[in-house]
Design a protein around this motif. Structure first.
Motif, PDB file in Angstrom:
ATOM      1  N   GLN A  12       0.848  -1.183   0.000  1.00 51.77           N
ATOM      2  CA  GLN A  12       0.000   0.000   0.000  1.00 51.77           C
ATOM      3  C   GLN A  12       0.890   1.241   0.000  1.00 51.77           C
ATOM      4  N   PRO A  13       0.596   2.227  -0.845  1.00 54.84           N
ATOM      5  CA  PRO A  13       1.392   3.460  -0.821  1.00 54.84           C
ATOM      6  C   PRO A  13       1.134   4.221   0.481  1.00 54.84           C
ATOM      7  N   GLN A  14       2.212   4.600   1.134  1.00 52.22           N
ATOM      8  CA  GLN A  14       2.086   5.333   2.395  1.00 52.22           C
ATOM      9  C   GLN A  14       2.546   6.763   2.166  1.00 52.22           C
ATOM     10  N   SER A  15       1.578   7.676   2.156  1.00 50.17           N
ATOM     11  CA  SER A  15       1.915   9.068   1.941  1.00 50.17           C
ATOM     12  C   SER A  15       2.490   9.706   3.204  1.00 50.17           C
TER      13      SER A  15
END
Length: 50
Positions: free
Chosen positions: A26-29
């Motif tokens: 999951q992309p973690q901003s």
């Protein structure tokens, strides 16, 4: 009675395979804060003192 006695077994095996399949990262901003710690946000009616 079901016509195919192994249908339930196949469904359970498919569900287990989906559950154990690797998930894409999951992309973690931004990192999530630890539970119980929150940054204090100023109230909109407060004025900045300076």
């Amino acid at each position: 009675m079901l016509e195919d006695p192994y249908a339930v077994l196949r469904a359970l095996l498919r569900a287990e395979a989906v559950r154990n399949a690797p998930k894409p990262p999951q992309p973690q901003s931004h990192p999530k804060p630890e539970p119980g710690t929150r940054e204090r946000q100023p109230h909109p009616m407060e004025r900045e003192r300076g």
